[in-house]
Design a protein around this motif. Structure first.
Motif, PDB file in Angstrom:
ATOM      1  N   ASN A  73       0.437  -1.404  -0.096  1.00  0.00           N
ATOM      2  CA  ASN A  73       0.100  -0.014   0.414  1.00  0.00           C
ATOM      3  C   ASN A  73       0.792   0.706  -0.169  1.00  0.00           C
ATOM      4  O   ASN A  73       1.424   1.437   0.568  1.00  0.00           O
ATOM      5  CB  ASN A  73      -0.783  -0.111   0.994  1.00  0.00           C
ATOM      6  CG  ASN A  73      -1.916  -1.134   1.207  1.00  0.00           C
ATOM      7  OD1 ASN A  73      -2.361  -1.719   0.269  1.00  0.00           O
ATOM      8  ND2 ASN A  73      -2.119  -1.466   2.772  1.00  0.00           N
ATOM      9  N   LEU A  74       0.853   2.081  -1.293  1.00  0.00           N
ATOM     10  CA  LEU A  74       2.044   2.865  -1.222  1.00  0.00           C
ATOM     11  C   LEU A  74       0.833   4.409  -0.895  1.00  0.00           C
ATOM     12  O   LEU A  74      -0.436   4.586  -1.084  1.00  0.00           O
ATOM     13  CB  LEU A  74       2.466   3.406  -2.359  1.00  0.00           C
ATOM     14  CG  LEU A  74       3.030   1.946  -3.145  1.00  0.00           C
ATOM     15  CD1 LEU A  74       3.432   2.648  -4.471  1.00  0.00           C
ATOM     16  CD2 LEU A  74       4.625   2.234  -2.228  1.00  0.00           C
ATOM     17  N   ASP A 125       7.976  -1.114   8.218  1.00  0.00           N
ATOM     18  CA  ASP A 125       9.683  -1.998   9.084  1.00  0.00           C
ATOM     19  C   ASP A 125       8.725  -3.326   9.568  1.00  0.00           C
ATOM     20  O   ASP A 125       8.998  -3.922  11.013  1.00  0.00           O
ATOM     21  CB  ASP A 125       9.354  -0.825  10.475  1.00  0.00           C
ATOM     22  CG  ASP A 125       7.284  -0.820  10.603  1.00  0.00           C
ATOM     23  OD1 ASP A 125       7.024  -1.570  10.096  1.00  0.00           O
ATOM     24  OD2 ASP A 125       6.800  -0.076  11.767  1.00  0.00           O
ATOM     25  N   THR A 126       8.303  -3.527   8.370  1.00  0.00           N
ATOM     26  CA  THR A 126       7.937  -5.212   8.177  1.00  0.00           C
ATOM     27  C   THR A 126       8.133  -6.180   6.988  1.00  0.00           C
ATOM     28  O   THR A 126       7.625  -5.342   5.885  1.00  0.00           O
ATOM     29  CB  THR A 126       5.930  -5.200   8.510  1.00  0.00           C
ATOM     30  OG1 THR A 126       5.725  -4.913  10.521  1.00  0.00           O
ATOM     31  CG2 THR A 126       6.169  -6.983   8.410  1.00  0.00           C
ATOM     32  N   GLY A 169       4.650   3.005   6.794  1.00  0.00           N
ATOM     33  CA  GLY A 169       5.017   3.779   7.430  1.00  0.00           C
ATOM     34  C   GLY A 169       3.990   5.367   6.759  1.00  0.00           C
ATOM     35  O   GLY A 169       5.971   6.218   6.690  1.00  0.00           O
ATOM     36  N   VAL A 170       2.505   5.355   6.796  1.00  0.00           N
ATOM     37  CA  VAL A 170       2.452   6.397   7.039  1.00  0.00           C
ATOM     38  C   VAL A 170       3.392   7.552   7.204  1.00  0.00           C
ATOM     39  O   VAL A 170       3.342   8.573   7.254  1.00  0.00           O
ATOM     40  CB  VAL A 170       0.788   6.089   6.405  1.00  0.00           C
ATOM     41  CG1 VAL A 170       0.184   7.318   6.417  1.00  0.00           C
ATOM     42  CG2 VAL A 170       0.450   5.179   5.347  1.00  0.00           C
ATOM     43  N   ASN A 171       2.976   7.072   8.896  1.00  0.00           N
ATOM     44  CA  ASN A 171       3.210   7.833   9.845  1.00  0.00           C
ATOM     45  C   ASN A 171       4.369   8.250  10.315  1.00  0.00           C
ATOM     46  O   ASN A 171       5.137   7.295  11.005  1.00  0.00           O
ATOM     47  CB  ASN A 171       2.300   7.789  10.859  1.00  0.00           C
ATOM     48  CG  ASN A 171       1.468   8.999  11.112  1.00  0.00           C
ATOM     49  OD1 ASN A 171       1.117  10.315  10.126  1.00  0.00           O
ATOM     50  ND2 ASN A 171      -0.262   9.079  12.276  1.00  0.00           N
ATOM     51  N   VAL A 172       5.463   9.378  10.243  1.00  0.00           N
ATOM     52  CA  VAL A 172       6.775   8.984  10.898  1.00  0.00           C
ATOM     53  C   VAL A 172       6.827   9.245  12.463  1.00  0.00           C
ATOM     54  O   VAL A 172       6.705   9.697  13.043  1.00  0.00           O
ATOM     55  CB  VAL A 172       8.243   9.281   9.975  1.00  0.00           C
ATOM     56  CG1 VAL A 172       9.000   9.508  10.420  1.00  0.00           C
ATOM     57  CG2 VAL A 172       7.526   9.674   8.678  1.00  0.00           C
ATOM     58  N   THR A 174       5.624   7.339  20.009  1.00  0.00           N
ATOM     59  CA  THR A 174       4.524   8.145  20.049  1.00  0.00           C
ATOM     60  C   THR A 174       4.532   8.564  18.092  1.00  0.00           C
ATOM     61  O   THR A 174       5.302   8.533  17.462  1.00  0.00           O
ATOM     62  CB  THR A 174       4.917   9.550  20.891  1.00  0.00           C
ATOM     63  OG1 THR A 174       6.690   9.994  20.342  1.00  0.00           O
ATOM     64  CG2 THR A 174       4.715   9.447  22.038  1.00  0.00           C
ATOM     65  N   ASN A 175       3.088   8.356  17.774  1.00  0.00           N
ATOM     66  CA  ASN A 175       2.842   9.656  16.764  1.00  0.00           C
ATOM     67  C   ASN A 175       3.054   8.386  15.365  1.00  0.00           C
ATOM     68  O   ASN A 175       2.279   8.107  14.689  1.00  0.00           O
ATOM     69  CB  ASN A 175       4.016  10.195  15.545  1.00  0.00           C
ATOM     70  CG  ASN A 175       3.591  10.895  14.682  1.00  0.00           C
ATOM     71  OD1 ASN A 175       2.904  11.826  14.598  1.00  0.00           O
ATOM     72  ND2 ASN A 175       3.980  11.371  13.508  1.00  0.00           N
ATOM     73  N   GLY A 176       3.877   7.694  15.508  1.00  0.00           N
ATOM     74  CA  GLY A 176       3.941   6.647  14.832  1.00  0.00           C
ATOM     75  C   GLY A 176       3.106   5.702  14.433  1.00  0.00           C
ATOM     76  O   GLY A 176       2.587   5.584  15.934  1.00  0.00           O
ATOM     77  N   SER A 177       3.107   4.369  14.004  1.00  0.00           N
ATOM     78  CA  SER A 177       2.279   3.434  14.556  1.00  0.00           C
ATOM     79  C   SER A 177       2.518   1.569  13.857  1.00  0.00           C
ATOM     80  O   SER A 177       2.779   2.212  12.554  1.00  0.00           O
ATOM     81  CB  SER A 177       0.901   3.393  13.643  1.00  0.00           C
ATOM     82  OG  SER A 177       0.168   2.059  14.101  1.00  0.00           O
TER      83      SER A 177
END
Length: 806
Positions: free
Chosen positions: A306-307, A323-324, A369-372, A378-381
């Motif tokens: 998913n880009l 990250d996966t 990697g949408v949210n850095v 914090t912030n990322g997921s």
């Protein structure tokens, strides 16, 4: 080539499929043991199809059919089921990354979530008459195909289960008892380190027995590059400030480990697939023939990513912060059998049986990697969608007794039985920030046994009222039973006694801090008739018109929590016409349809009131209505071949009385009080169906230039235009829509004078257009906007093929 695939190359290269003429305007029939000879053109009007479970001329078959020859599949580089879509009016294919599957939509009707042990498709796929529950396994790389028929509209009477919107029937090449030893192959190389080899060989054993062996391997590197986290994540000092600002304990701070971001290895959107098939034909007498095949398919590529539709500044479009690491391991093994007995001059009995075991596992970076992350928590997921195992075992049996020869009444009677036994474990660890962070939520969905049993009896008859008028009626009684045995959904218990870390594949959820959130045991059992009435009329020797009313049906079933959802039904009103011109060298086939869909099934990942997640099913109230027109114009002469494929769907409205939710989308409106889910909801009543452009047009043209040495130079142009289309039933703005686009392919082939070999150069997606096949928008950015992601059709690819016959 990798050593583990060496067994596949026993016949040397690939199929330039010999087979029937493409009904949408393609090449002449080729003798099975020789290259296609363009100087020996058979007319398009001679194409034969099996849509009515008997061989009939396409132009005299009153069904909306697209028939595609093996030669056309080769020239259009159709490598998967999804690639067929540009050759068939109204057919769309979408990809789903976390399970790495293909879902199909026809005339606007389809199911994007038909990807687990629960869901079934609305477009059924068959290989040599055997139903294939998983479209991504059907026909394994379209190896050694005689042809493909796509039947549009409900096919419930003759084809049965899950053919609500239509059916796709693949026919493989059969051994040739009287043809001698011969074969063919291709070798291919292209950009992204693409390579491929296909081969087929015919082996006559005796005057009554022959075998055929075919093999294929296709691979290319992934299209999606890995982004470097350095320069995107904050400095350690900034991370610490962000962590403390969130209320974190200073003693627990740790810097983000950049080694957790994937930088090497296989990339997403990579292909690494292989298959082989061994077929046998035994014909001990003129009255009996038995075809038997074994097929093995392996997929060791990677899922499609998913880009981000709008990449972050400084980042390439075909890249992601991962990250996966991607992982895919799928295997399908199938045995298919067909026996045909000619009982006497007026009657024939057929027995079609099949067995398939499809298994797979995979790993997918759902967050993309949408949210850095701004700190380790914090912030990322971090969200990993991991299929620990999935197994789908299906077997089917069908008996057909039908009339043969010339009769006032043509009839067919049949009985059908199919059984599936499916299981899956699917884990979803979601961590705040990074893998080092705290648990946002975790789930483990363990379904040890999902049984599906389908039985049916059917009959259809055609009354030849006179030489030009025919009346057809048919009915099918179906009974479907679905049983969920022992299914459990586990959710994170937020127990401080357990360390907050992603669950590992070998761990049992109950041992590492998970609680049971749902028991899924349930049974669904229901019967339903479907039927067909059709009137057709010959308009001279070169024309046919017909009108029909037919119904389709897909069973309801069980879902997470043990709840049931209703079956869906479709009534299709259709008129059509088929004409031949220029002595059969031009055909024009068209159909107009109006479809009424009741209890249309929606499925999506949702959140329940207790905070647990699951796959929820619901039915749209009222009537979902679709109206459209489709047309195929084909032209073929000795040196010219062309076709136009048109689909127009001006009406495709969902029914009423339905609020929908999905964890794949950020929806700002609260669900109504009576809702059983806690997501925010959206009223989708009257929205357009997804994957149903108002206008779709494909044009193909090729010409043979005969050279002075007797060889042929053949340029080929293939272009497709599609108007804008929604990508989900939410109709959720520009991010949820694919805008109008044109996509083109070019090739240039040289065939040597004796037709022993050819060389073909090709470019696909010439303009390097970015075409979305799906969309999701669940990530709310800091600025209050929603970041949409999509999967895309491949970028520009090019390469060279060398093919030969012997």
């Amino acid at each position: 080539m990798k050593l583990r695939y060496s067994a596949l190359y026993i016949a040397m290269a690939a199929v330039l499929a010999s087979g029937a003429v493409h009904a949408t305007g393609q090449e002449a029939d080729a003798a099975p043991k020789n290259a296609p000879d363009a100087s020996k053109v058979k007319t398009l009007a001679s194409v034969q199809v099996t849509a009515t479970k008997r061989e009939t001329p396409l132009q005299k078959t009153p069904v909306a059919i697209s028939a595609i020859s093996g030669d056309t599949l080769d020239k259009e580089r159709v490598m998967t089921v999804q690639d067929i879509t540009r050759l068939v009016p109204g057919l769309q294919g979408t990809s789903e990354g976390d399970h790495g599957v293909v879902t199909l939509t026809l005339r606007g009707i389809g199911n994007d979530s038909a990807k687990t042990e629960y869901a079934d498709p609305e477009v059924a796929t068959f290989v040599d008459g055997v139903y294939s529950p998983r479209a991504e396994a059907a026909a394994s790389l379209l190896l050694d195909m005689d042809g493909v028929e796509v039947l549009r509209g409900p096919q419930g009477t003759l084809w049965g289960r899950n053919s609500t919107a239509g059916a796709i029937s693949f026919t493989t090449m059969k051994p040739d008892i009287n043809g001698g030893f011969y074969g063919n192959g291709t070798i291919e190389a292209g950009n992204y380190n693409q390579s491929g080899v296909r081969a087929a060989v015919n082996l006559p054993i005796s005057s009554t027995f022959a075998m055929r062996v075919a093999a294929v391997h296709e691979q290319h590197d992934g299209y999606v590059d890995y982004q470097n986290p350095v320069g995107q994540i904050p400095t350690v000092a900034q991370q610490q400030a962000n962590y403390l600002a969130s209320g974190g304990d200073p003693a627990s701070f740790q810097p983000i480990d950049t080694n957790l971001f994937v930088q090497k290895g296989k990339k997403y959107d990579a292909q690494d697939q292989s298959a082989y098939r061994v077929s046998a034909r035994w014909k001990p007498s003129d009255s009996f023939v038995w075809d038997l095949s074994y097929e093995d398919f392996k997929d060791r590529g990677t899922p499609n990513m998913n880009l981000m539709q709008q990449p972050r500044p400084g980042q390439k479009f075909w890249s992601a912060l991962i990250d996966t690491a991607p992982y895919l391991d799928r295997t399908s093994r199938s045995v298919r059998s067909r026996m045909d007995w000619t009982i006497n001059d007026d009657m024939e009995l057929s027995y079609i049986a099949g067995y398939t075991r499809y298994s797979g596992k995979g790993d997918f970076d759902q967050d993309g990697g949408v949210n850095v992350p701004t700190s380790f928590t914090t912030n990322g997921s971090y969200q990993e969608d991991r299929t620990n195992f999935s197994n789908y075992v299906s077997s089917s049996h069908e008996f057909d007794l039908k009339s043969t020869g010339q009769n006032t009444l043509d009839w067919i009677l049949g009985a059908y039985y199919e059984h599936e036994n499916n299981n899956i474990r699917f884990d979803i660890p979601i961590m705040n920030g990074t893998q080092q962070g705290t648990v946002g939520w975790q789930g483990s969905f363990i379904q040890p046994e999902e049984r599906v049993t389908s039985t049916a009896a059917f009959g259809q008859a055609t009354w030849h009222m006179n030489d030009t008028w025919r009346l057809t009626g048919g009915v099918r009684w179906s009974h479907d039973k679905r049983e969920n045995r022992g299914g459990i959904n586990w959710g994170w218990g937020y127990d401080p006694a357990f360390p907050q870390q992603p669950i590992s594949p070998g761990e049992q959820p109950g041992d590492v801090g998970f609680n049971i959130s749902q028991h899924n045991d349930a049974t669904y059992s229901k019967s339903k008739p479907t039927w067909l009435v059709r009137l057709d009329h010959d308009m001279g020797s070169n024309g046919l018109v017909y009108a029909s009313v037919s119904t389709g049906y897909k069973s309801g079933g069980t879902q997470d929590g043990g709840a049931l959802y209703k079956p869906e039904t479709l009534t299709n009103y259709e008129i059509g016409a088929k004409f031949s011109f220029l002595g059969g060298h031009m055909t024009w086939n068209s159909a107009a349809y109006y479809e009424v869909f009741k209890n249309y099934q929606l499925s999506a990942p949702v959140t329940y009131p207790d905070g647990t997640h699951g796959l929820g099913f619901s039915n749209v109230g009222g009537e979902t209505k679709v109206a459209g027109f489709e047309s195929e114009l084909a032209y073929q002469q000795s040196n010219d071949r062309a076709n136009l494929v048109l689909s127009v769907i001006p009406k495709k409205k969902l029914g009423t009385e339905k609020y929908a939710a999905s964890n794949d989308y950020y929806v700002p409106t609260a669900c109504p009080p009576e809702s059983t889910i806690s997501n925010n909801c959206m009223d989708i009543s009257g929205n357009d169906l997804p994957h149903a452009p108002d206008l779709s047009l494909t044009a193909i043209y090729e010409h043979d230039f005969v050279l002075s040495n007797g060889g042929r130079l053949t340029p080929r142009v293939s272009a497709q235009y599609q108007s804008a289309q929604w990508l989900s039933w939410f109709n959720f703005g520009a991010g949820d829509k694919q805008k109008a686009y044109t996509r083109g392919d070019l090739s240039l082939r040289y065939t040597e004078p004796n037709e022993k070999w050819y060389v073909n150069a090709y470019v696909q997606n010439v303009s390097d257009g970015k075409v979305k096949s799906s969309a999701a928008g669940s990530t709310l950015l800091a600025n209050g906007t929603v970041a949409f992601t999509s999967q895309y059709l491949p970028p520009r690819t090019y390469g060279v093929q060398v093919g030969f016959w012997f």
